[in-house]
Design an enzyme around this catalytic site. Structure first.
Site, short mmCIF file in Angstrom:
data_model
loop_
_atom_site.label_atom_id
_atom_site.label_comp_id
_atom_site.label_asym_id
_atom_site.label_seq_id
_atom_site.Cartn_x
_atom_site.Cartn_y
_atom_site.Cartn_z
N ALA A 68 17.24 3.98 7.79
CA ALA A 68 18.15 2.89 7.42
C ALA A 68 18.32 2.84 5.91
CB ALA A 68 17.60 1.55 7.92
N TYR A 105 2.12 -1.34 19.35
CA TYR A 105 2.98 -1.91 18.30
C TYR A 105 4.44 -1.97 18.76
CZ TYR A 105 -0.36 -2.37 14.48
OH TYR A 105 -1.40 -2.80 13.69
N CYS A 145 -0.74 2.91 8.14
CA CYS A 145 -2.08 2.48 8.56
C CYS A 145 -2.43 3.03 9.94
CB CYS A 145 -2.14 0.95 8.56
SG CYS A 145 -3.69 0.31 9.19
N CYS A 156 -5.38 4.14 7.55
CA CYS A 156 -6.65 3.47 7.86
C CYS A 156 -7.27 3.85 9.20
CB CYS A 156 -6.46 1.95 7.88
SG CYS A 156 -5.11 1.29 6.93
N ALA A 184 -12.77 -1.74 0.73
CA ALA A 184 -13.87 -0.81 0.98
C ALA A 184 -13.46 0.60 0.59
CB ALA A 184 -14.24 -0.83 2.46
N GLU A 215 -12.92 9.34 0.23
CA GLU A 215 -13.13 9.22 1.68
C GLU A 215 -12.98 10.58 2.36
OE1 GLU A 215 -11.85 4.56 2.35
OE2 GLU A 215 -10.34 6.09 2.71
N LYS A 231 -8.10 7.62 9.83
CA LYS A 231 -9.12 7.93 8.82
C LYS A 231 -10.48 7.37 9.22
CE LYS A 231 -10.05 5.07 5.87
NZ LYS A 231 -9.72 4.16 4.77
N TYR A 290 -9.82 6.25 -3.90
CA TYR A 290 -10.54 5.98 -2.66
C TYR A 290 -10.17 6.97 -1.57
CZ TYR A 290 -6.83 3.49 0.00
OH TYR A 290 -5.71 3.16 0.72
N HIS A 343 -33.22 -12.07 8.14
CA HIS A 343 -34.21 -11.02 7.94
C HIS A 343 -34.57 -10.32 9.24
CE1 HIS A 343 -37.57 -9.10 5.91
NE2 HIS A 343 -38.33 -9.41 6.95
N GLU A 350 -29.31 -9.68 3.25
CA GLU A 350 -30.13 -10.79 2.74
C GLU A 350 -30.41 -10.64 1.25
OE1 GLU A 350 -34.34 -11.01 3.98
OE2 GLU A 350 -34.12 -9.02 4.84
C1 LIG Z 1 -5.12 8.01 4.04
C2 LIG Z 1 -4.94 6.53 3.88
C3 LIG Z 1 -5.97 5.68 4.18
C4 LIG Z 1 -5.82 4.31 4.05
N1 LIG Z 1 -6.88 3.52 4.34
C5 LIG Z 1 -6.76 2.17 4.23
C6 LIG Z 1 -7.85 1.33 4.58
O1 LIG Z 1 -8.92 1.79 4.96
N2 LIG Z 1 -7.67 0.00 4.48
C7 LIG Z 1 -6.48 -0.55 4.05
O2 LIG Z 1 -6.36 -1.77 4.00
N3 LIG Z 1 -5.44 0.24 3.71
C8 LIG Z 1 -5.56 1.59 3.78
N4 LIG Z 1 -4.49 2.39 3.47
C9 LIG Z 1 -3.26 1.76 2.94
C10 LIG Z 1 -2.39 1.20 4.08
O3 LIG Z 1 -2.14 2.22 5.02
C11 LIG Z 1 -1.09 0.66 3.50
O4 LIG Z 1 -1.38 -0.27 2.48
C12 LIG Z 1 -0.25 -0.03 4.56
O5 LIG Z 1 0.05 0.85 5.62
C13 LIG Z 1 1.05 -0.56 3.93
O6 LIG Z 1 1.88 -1.10 4.91
P1 LIG Z 1 3.45 -1.19 4.68
O7 LIG Z 1 4.00 -1.97 5.83
O8 LIG Z 1 3.73 -1.64 3.32
O9 LIG Z 1 3.97 0.31 4.74
P2 LIG Z 1 3.76 1.44 5.83
O10 LIG Z 1 2.66 1.15 6.75
O11 LIG Z 1 3.70 2.71 5.05
O12 LIG Z 1 5.10 1.40 6.68
C14 LIG Z 1 6.33 1.73 6.13
C15 LIG Z 1 7.19 2.33 7.24
O13 LIG Z 1 8.55 2.39 6.79
C16 LIG Z 1 9.15 3.57 7.32
N5 LIG Z 1 10.31 3.85 6.49
C17 LIG Z 1 10.34 4.16 5.16
N6 LIG Z 1 11.62 4.27 4.74
C18 LIG Z 1 12.42 4.04 5.81
C19 LIG Z 1 13.82 4.01 6.00
N7 LIG Z 1 14.67 4.21 4.99
N8 LIG Z 1 14.30 3.75 7.23
C20 LIG Z 1 13.45 3.52 8.28
N9 LIG Z 1 12.10 3.53 8.15
C21 LIG Z 1 11.60 3.78 6.93
C22 LIG Z 1 8.01 4.59 7.20
O14 LIG Z 1 8.23 5.68 8.08
C23 LIG Z 1 6.80 3.75 7.58
O15 LIG Z 1 6.51 3.83 8.96
C24 LIG Z 1 -4.59 3.77 3.60
C25 LIG Z 1 -3.53 4.62 3.30
C26 LIG Z 1 -3.70 5.98 3.43
C27 LIG Z 1 -2.56 6.89 3.09
#
Ligand SMILES: Cc1cc2nc3c(=O)[nH]c(=O)nc-3n(C[C@H](O)[C@H](O)[C@H](O)COP(=O)(O)OP(=O)(O)OC[C@H]3O[C@@H](n4cnc5c(N)ncnc54)[C@H](O)[C@@H]3O)c2cc1C
Length: 464
Positions: free
Chosen positions: A115, A99, A43, A48, A342, A183, A51, A179, A437, A442
């Protein structure tokens, strides 16, 4: 003394992992979290957030065009991609820092490395000789883009690379009309790139309400995007400085870049999940129950890796419920109904609840209320584009099952309507709400007439 190094080990510092790690640490747990790429996850780093910033950047073209109707003119309009993408990277870096500090402040130990599980309590970190042990494991490893399996697949870029382009191509082919594909089609088109969207289905945005699908496709074509449906791809070749995409029909087209926006798959490879006995589903996703618990009692999973509803707020919500359940003694199931979402295409979509088609498939007898109108702003701007608002209402209970908006600020409007749907609002309650309005929103509280399908004309095929 505990035989564990940590109460909780989180794999993945994305939306879900960071929320769960921080909350568990704040609740007094000893937490470690591993991230192999950048803290913030998809994200923040390549989803997100960057983007949406590109969406903002791309919409200035139409805003400048519309401004003429309001008396504004300028002879010095230029667009500079390095400026936009540089500023996007700066914002991403800032959020990445926030973060990281949030985790540190909460007392979670961050390991910037890969990991994997050795068993259901043991985690092997790629940058350490000795494995660590944790009482509870949370898999929050997200997903990654899927690339079509065909000759020349190595030439595709994915959404990840869109955020790393040093310059914009003159033309781009986007394969996939979900989506993310829609986008990026709007982003590139807004920035002056010639865009062709290739989709194997018969309309863009599968699973969205049909009126939204038809409406957004029509508007995007009008804005100059070439959308080709029912088109299957066969091969991708390098062609000079660009690429040539061949279709199964024998036709082909050429572009500077070809983007695969053909879905995402859960990150469950190289995680040692089999060693830990964690069951995976048909798509390689981690199978969980309503508390996000996997087939192994002390191993949980949240977010995209579980392939439930792959959105950031859902990952965060699941992570919060997990922390409440495991570390605050408050079992909290996650309710995945009525999640607003969205599509930040241009025009934009905001939607919550059931599409008309899904409602009917589920056996609801529905009344449809909808209106298509030219927003006030467009009248003066001279933009020939309509906004669409639609309510899907259960005939028996009068409950609003779905709310669908296409047009400016659709996401903002639907976020508020989602509260009403979550509370089980009826159409009568929408009607009893005073209108604000003049606004577009509305229209949702002034939809008085049921929509009826036009009667087929005598002598037409449909009437036969
Ligand atoms: C282009 C794009 C646009 C998007 N736009 C939207 C939006 O507008 N609104 C919305 O709600 N969602 C959007 N999403 C979806 C959203 O980004 C995901 O749903 C969200 O990030 C999921 O969070 P998560 O914690 O599950 O995984 P992630 O955010 O993907 O985090 C997982 C993390 O785990 C790490 N990881 C993986 N395996 C290992 C390992 N073995 N050891 C250590 N680290 C590891 C990865 O590097 C990553 O940083 C979008 C996604 C994309 C690709």
């Amino acid at each position: 003394m505990s035989s564990y190094d940590y109460d909780l080990f989180v794999i993945g510092a994305g939306s879900g992992g960071v929320r769960a790690g921080r909350l568990a640490a704040e609740l007094g747990a000893k937490v470690a979290i591993a991230e192999e790429y950048r803290v913030g996850g998809t994200c923040v780093i390549r989803g997100c957030v960057p983007k949406k910033l590109l969406v903002y950047g791309s919409r200035y073209a139409s805003a400048f065009a519309d401004a003429r109707g309001f008396g504004w003119s300028s002879s010095d309009l230029r667009f500079d991609w390095p400026t936009l993408i540089g500023n996007v990277h700066r914002e991403v870096d800032r959020l990445n820092g926030i973060y990281t500090r949030t985790l540190e402040k909460a007392g979670a130990e961050l390991h910037l490395t890969h990991a994997a599980l050795e068993d259901n309590n043991t985690v092997r970190l790629a940058n350490r000789d000795k494995p660590v042990r944790a009482r509870t494991i949370l898999i929050a490893s997200g997903g990654h883009p899927q690339i079509p399996k065909l000759p020349g697949a190595e030439h595709f870029i994915t959404s990840n690379e869109c955020f790393q382009l040093e310059q914009l191509p003159e033309s781009i082919i986007i394969v996939g009309a979900g989506y993310i594909g829609m986008e990026f089609a709007s982003i590139f088109a807004g920035l002056g790139v010639h865009v062709t969207v290739i989709h194997r289905g018969d309309q863009v945005l599968r699973n969205f309400d049909m009126d939204l699908r038809d409406g957004v496709a029509e508007a995007m074509v009008k804005r100059g995007i070439d959308i080709r449906v029912n088109t299957e791809i066969a091969r991708l070749d390098k062609d000079g400085a660009g690429y040539r995409l061949h279709f199964k029909s024998g036709d082909n087209i050429r572009a500077g870049l070809v983007l695969a926006a053909t879905g995402r798959v859960p990150n469950t490879m190289a995680l040692g999940l089999q060693k830990a006995g964690v069951d995976l589903g048909w798509n390689g996703h981690v199978v969980v129950d309503e508390f996000s618990r996997t087939s192994v009692e002390n191993v949980y999973a949240v977010g995209d890796v579980t392939d439930r509803v792959n959105l950031t707020p859902v990952a965060i919500h699941e992570a919060t419920a997990f922390a409440e359940t495991v570390f605050n003694n408050t079992p909290t199931p996650v309710d995945h109904a009525n999640i607003p979402t969205a599509v930040f295409s241009d025009p934009e979509i905001g939607t919550v609840g059931l599409s008309e088609e899904a409602a009917r498939e589920m056996g609801h007898v529905v009344d449809i209320y909808k209106i298509s109108f030219r927003p006030l702003k467009y009248a003066v701007a001279g933009r020939d584009e309509k906004m669409l608002m639609k309510l899907v209402v259960d005939m028996q209970s009068d409950k609003v099952l779905g709310c669908h908006v296409l047009g400016p600020d659709a996401a903002e409007i639907v976020q508020m309507a989602a509260i009403a749907l979550k509370m089980g609002a009826t159409k009568a309650q929408f009607d009893a709400t005073m209108a604000l309005h003049p606004s577009a929103g509305e229209e949702l509280v002034t939809l008085r007439h049921k929509w009826e399908a036009p009667t087929p004309m005598a002598g037409s095929d449909a009437a036969a």
